[in-house]
Scaffold this motif. Structure first.
Motif, PDB file in Angstrom:
ATOM      1  N   SER A 133       4.118   0.264  13.495  1.00 12.23           N
ATOM      2  CA  SER A 133       5.352   0.990  13.752  1.00 12.23           C
ATOM      3  C   SER A 133       5.491   1.352  15.224  1.00 12.23           C
ATOM      4  O   SER A 133       4.500   1.630  15.892  1.00 12.23           O
ATOM      5  CB  SER A 133       5.383   2.271  12.923  1.00 12.23           C
ATOM      6  N   GLN A 134       6.734   1.359  15.684  1.00 16.24           N
ATOM      7  CA  GLN A 134       7.067   1.805  17.033  1.00 16.24           C
ATOM      8  C   GLN A 134       8.098   2.930  16.994  1.00 16.24           C
ATOM      9  O   GLN A 134       8.680   3.266  17.998  1.00 16.24           O
ATOM     10  CB  GLN A 134       7.641   0.642  17.855  1.00 16.24           C
ATOM     11  N   ILE A 135       8.304   3.497  15.833  1.00 12.25           N
ATOM     12  CA  ILE A 135       9.331   4.510  15.629  1.00 12.25           C
ATOM     13  C   ILE A 135       8.657   5.865  15.469  1.00 12.25           C
ATOM     14  O   ILE A 135       7.598   5.970  14.850  1.00 12.25           O
ATOM     15  CB  ILE A 135      10.164   4.164  14.373  1.00 12.25           C
ATOM     16  N   GLY A 136       9.280   6.917  15.979  1.00 12.67           N
ATOM     17  CA  GLY A 136       8.716   8.265  15.899  1.00 12.67           C
ATOM     18  C   GLY A 136       8.311   8.680  14.495  1.00 12.67           C
ATOM     19  O   GLY A 136       7.248   9.227  14.280  1.00 12.67           O
ATOM     20  N   GLU A 137       9.162   8.420  13.527  1.00 13.20           N
ATOM     21  CA  GLU A 137       8.841   8.700  12.123  1.00 13.20           C
ATOM     22  C   GLU A 137       9.346   7.533  11.295  1.00 13.20           C
ATOM     23  O   GLU A 137      10.505   7.128  11.418  1.00 13.20           O
ATOM     24  CB  GLU A 137       9.496   9.993  11.653  1.00 13.20           C
ATOM     25  N   GLU A 138       8.466   6.995  10.464  1.00 15.50           N
ATOM     26  CA  GLU A 138       8.862   5.838   9.657  1.00 15.50           C
ATOM     27  C   GLU A 138       8.189   5.924   8.296  1.00 15.50           C
ATOM     28  O   GLU A 138       7.065   6.400   8.167  1.00 15.50           O
ATOM     29  CB  GLU A 138       8.460   4.541  10.354  1.00 15.50           C
ATOM     30  N   ASN A 139       8.907   5.435   7.276  1.00 12.17           N
ATOM     31  CA  ASN A 139       8.419   5.439   5.907  1.00 12.17           C
ATOM     32  C   ASN A 139       8.467   4.011   5.378  1.00 12.17           C
ATOM     33  O   ASN A 139       9.537   3.428   5.295  1.00 12.17           O
ATOM     34  CB  ASN A 139       9.288   6.367   5.049  1.00 12.17           C
ATOM     35  N   LEU A 140       7.309   3.467   5.041  1.00 13.32           N
ATOM     36  CA  LEU A 140       7.213   2.131   4.446  1.00 13.32           C
ATOM     37  C   LEU A 140       7.030   2.322   2.948  1.00 13.32           C
ATOM     38  O   LEU A 140       6.049   2.934   2.513  1.00 13.32           O
ATOM     39  CB  LEU A 140       6.019   1.373   5.035  1.00 13.32           C
ATOM     40  N   VAL A 141       7.985   1.833   2.155  1.00 16.46           N
ATOM     41  CA  VAL A 141       7.938   1.994   0.706  1.00 16.46           C
ATOM     42  C   VAL A 141       7.695   0.626   0.082  1.00 16.46           C
ATOM     43  O   VAL A 141       8.416  -0.332   0.372  1.00 16.46           O
ATOM     44  CB  VAL A 141       9.260   2.599   0.173  1.00 16.46           C
TER      45      VAL A 141
END
Length: 170
Positions: free
Chosen positions: A125-133
């Protein structure tokens, strides 16, 4: 005189039904039992891993790793991974680690080293907050005492030091 209709009526009948009413079966069902998949999001057991904080000096670029045991005593089905990155992060890679021992103090490591040593990347990830579902009805199974490697790449393009850190919830 009108002929009686042979078409079925759509009007509700006021006549008592002569159809037998099925009674509940006392025999066990042979239908397979289907449990609903867990809701997406971090595991209810709150498995977490983090790296940092550590200081990244103004103009500095660094890649640091930690090896963390999740501490789960039994296998766990993970349906989502949620990560948070501090400002200055270029990327975070979450690996299913091959190392047998924890290293909790962030250490210098080569970028993408986990991909070279047989570790399984679970999220990049390169995003401040990320959710992988994961897709509905699926999960990644973590074995007891699952080891995780976090690889954090930071580039501080500011004129002041920053505190680097990242966290992951499964």
């Amino acid at each position: 005189a009108a002929e009686p209709s042979t078409e079925p009526s759509t009007e509700p009948s006021t006549e008592p039904s002569t159809e037998p009413t099925p009674s509940p079966s006392t025999e066990p069902s042979t239908e397979p039992s289907v449990e609903p998949a867990p809701e997406p999001g971090p595991s209810p057991t709150s498995l977490t891993a983090s790296i940092g904080p550590f200081t990244v000096s103004a103009g500095q670029e660094t890649t640091r790793c930690v090896i963390v045991s999740l501490g789960n005593l039994e296998p766990v089905g993970v349906t989502a991974i949620t990560q948070n990155l501090a400002p200055g992060s270029h990327h975070l890679i979450v690996y299913e680690a091959t190392e047998p021992d924890e290293i909790l103090e962030p250490f210098a490591c080569s970028p993408f080293i986990g991909a070279m040593d047989g570790s399984v990347p679970l999220m990049i990830s390169q995003i401040g907050e990320e959710n992988l579902v994961y897709p509905e009805g699926t999960a990644r199974v973590f074995e007891p005492h699952q080891m995780i490697r976090l690889e954090a790449h930071y580039f501080n393009a500011t004129g002041e030091d920053i505190e680097a850190h990242a966290s992951v919830a499964f």
